[in-house]
Design an enzyme around this catalytic site. Sequence first.
Site, mmCIF file in Angstrom:
data_model
loop_
_atom_site.group_PDB
_atom_site.id
_atom_site.type_symbol
_atom_site.label_atom_id
_atom_site.label_comp_id
_atom_site.label_asym_id
_atom_site.label_seq_id
_atom_site.Cartn_x
_atom_site.Cartn_y
_atom_site.Cartn_z
ATOM 1 N N GLU A 1 -8.978 2.470 3.511
ATOM 2 C CA GLU A 1 -8.711 1.227 2.807
ATOM 3 C C GLU A 1 -8.697 1.483 1.313
ATOM 4 O O GLU A 1 -9.654 2.032 0.756
ATOM 5 C CB GLU A 1 -9.739 0.136 3.118
ATOM 6 C CG GLU A 1 -9.401 -1.170 2.376
ATOM 7 C CD GLU A 1 -10.318 -2.328 2.702
ATOM 8 O OE1 GLU A 1 -9.839 -3.473 2.662
ATOM 9 O OE2 GLU A 1 -11.495 -2.080 2.995
ATOM 10 N N ASP B 1 -12.465 8.213 -12.235
ATOM 11 C CA ASP B 1 -13.195 9.466 -12.136
ATOM 12 C C ASP B 1 -13.123 9.983 -10.707
ATOM 13 O O ASP B 1 -13.869 9.557 -9.829
ATOM 14 C CB ASP B 1 -14.654 9.278 -12.564
ATOM 15 C CG ASP B 1 -15.384 10.608 -12.701
ATOM 16 O OD1 ASP B 1 -14.800 11.642 -12.311
ATOM 17 O OD2 ASP B 1 -16.522 10.599 -13.194
ATOM 18 N N GLU C 1 -1.954 -6.070 1.853
ATOM 19 C CA GLU C 1 -2.491 -7.416 1.669
ATOM 20 C C GLU C 1 -2.088 -7.988 0.313
ATOM 21 O O GLU C 1 -1.688 -7.270 -0.594
ATOM 22 C CB GLU C 1 -4.023 -7.389 1.766
ATOM 23 C CG GLU C 1 -4.570 -6.974 3.120
ATOM 24 C CD GLU C 1 -6.083 -7.030 3.179
ATOM 25 O OE1 GLU C 1 -6.636 -6.756 4.251
ATOM 26 O OE2 GLU C 1 -6.731 -7.350 2.142
ATOM 27 N N ASP C 2 -2.215 -9.300 0.209
ATOM 28 C CA ASP C 2 -2.089 -10.018 -1.066
ATOM 29 C C ASP C 2 -0.760 -9.763 -1.775
ATOM 30 O O ASP C 2 -0.713 -9.436 -2.964
ATOM 31 C CB ASP C 2 -3.257 -9.654 -1.993
ATOM 32 C CG ASP C 2 -4.602 -9.942 -1.347
ATOM 33 O OD1 ASP C 2 -4.710 -10.963 -0.646
ATOM 34 O OD2 ASP C 2 -5.534 -9.151 -1.524
ATOM 35 N N GLN D 1 -4.900 4.281 -7.755
ATOM 36 C CA GLN D 1 -3.877 4.433 -6.728
ATOM 37 C C GLN D 1 -2.482 4.657 -7.293
ATOM 38 O O GLN D 1 -1.558 4.949 -6.531
ATOM 39 C CB GLN D 1 -3.869 3.216 -5.800
ATOM 40 C CG GLN D 1 -3.292 1.941 -6.393
ATOM 41 C CD GLN D 1 -3.266 0.793 -5.401
ATOM 42 O OE1 GLN D 1 -4.016 -0.153 -5.540
ATOM 43 N NE2 GLN D 1 -2.403 0.862 -4.393
ATOM 44 N N ASP E 1 -5.603 -2.931 -0.084
ATOM 45 C CA ASP E 1 -6.192 -4.126 -0.691
ATOM 46 C C ASP E 1 -6.679 -3.745 -2.086
ATOM 47 O O ASP E 1 -7.767 -4.123 -2.502
ATOM 48 C CB ASP E 1 -7.349 -4.641 0.176
ATOM 49 C CG ASP E 1 -7.914 -5.968 -0.317
ATOM 50 O OD1 ASP E 1 -7.201 -6.688 -1.041
ATOM 51 O OD2 ASP E 1 -9.078 -6.270 0.012
ATOM 52 N N HIS F 1 -3.137 -4.658 -6.224
ATOM 53 C CA HIS F 1 -2.144 -5.714 -5.986
ATOM 54 C C HIS F 1 -1.044 -5.723 -7.058
ATOM 55 O O HIS F 1 -0.233 -6.665 -7.098
ATOM 56 C CB HIS F 1 -2.791 -7.102 -5.910
ATOM 57 C CG HIS F 1 -3.955 -7.176 -4.977
ATOM 58 N ND1 HIS F 1 -3.937 -6.618 -3.727
ATOM 59 C CD2 HIS F 1 -5.190 -7.733 -5.120
ATOM 60 C CE1 HIS F 1 -5.098 -6.833 -3.130
ATOM 61 N NE2 HIS F 1 -5.876 -7.507 -3.954
ATOM 62 N N SER G 1 -15.852 -4.970 3.014
ATOM 63 C CA SER G 1 -14.964 -4.621 4.116
ATOM 64 C C SER G 1 -15.324 -3.278 4.730
ATOM 65 O O SER G 1 -15.074 -3.050 5.920
ATOM 66 C CB SER G 1 -13.502 -4.630 3.655
ATOM 67 O OG SER G 1 -13.310 -3.766 2.559
#
Length: 329
Positions: free
Chosen positions: A107, A138, A215-216, A166, A187, A190, A115
């Site tokens: 995730e 880091d 998501e989102d 990411q 998640d 976004h 989560s």
Amino acid sequence: VSIGTDYIFGRQWAMTMFKTKQKSHSIVSLALLVGFIMGTLVNPQAGLMIEIADTDSLSGEHSMKQKNFTELLIDSGSDKYHKHHFERYYEKWLAPYQAKKGLKFLEIGAHKGYSLKLWSSYFTNDPELIVGLAYGNDLNIVQEGVFSDPDGIDISSKVLVFHGDQSQPTTMQRLIDRGAWDVIIDDGSHFPAHVIYSLFCLWPSVRPGGLYVIEDIETSYWSGRHGVYGHKLRKTGFLSDSEHSVVYKLKEIIDVLARHQLGLDSATLSVMPEDGDLCSVEWGMNVVALRKCGTEDGPNPPINPAKPFNKPNLDAWLEKVHATNPRVS
């Protein structure tokens, strides 16, 4: 409740009670019910005695109802329930993976660990690895074993928490190296460009039959004056394009699902790396799931030899699509 020989004794006593005609019809009925159905152990001289011989079967794991995904989601405190109600989708999407032995789950966006608590409770058949990518730049910070956040959430020893961005190749490569993944859920930031980049990088690391969830996706519709996690949105909205909108890029990707009926193969009609293995795209309210074909799906449809499409139009479309794709190595 004791059965076997106890059942035989109970039945014999019940029949004796019936033959004596010393009791009323209601008592006889009660005796039959107790003797035949419950399998009681009875001593006729001492009166009725019920022996509970196996209390373990009435308690412990046999009497405990396994919590479903929604219940675990509520317990975790994740906003996937009270803010988004993604349980209506995850109940179905994740069911095929819950009992998979050796599962590897990722995730993006392990904010406070809520989560991660959910996943470690849901995937119980000895998962190989559950990884959460937390916000931060880091990459040297890796939390292994029991992970606790300020709220005291404990995570099992199967969980790793990475810190990274990411949108950076080094972060993506680290996640790729820990794959291949059965399930990936984004998640994270976004921010549309980050989401598209992560999908293009990580999709090849999804195992056959695996799932990739985003998501989102509502941020792709927000106006440019808004930001998300410190990132300024630009050119998003209903009149956006596939370079700045996750939704528009996904709408381009789903076109590859018609390639066989159009007489095309994955080398000719492709939007992102290894999308020849894309089996389905399912949209939900503010969430979308891409599933990779597995052996359980059987063979792909045959390629239509008629090729009923306009090739100049296809070439022009592909040129436009590829121009908006993120650069991945």
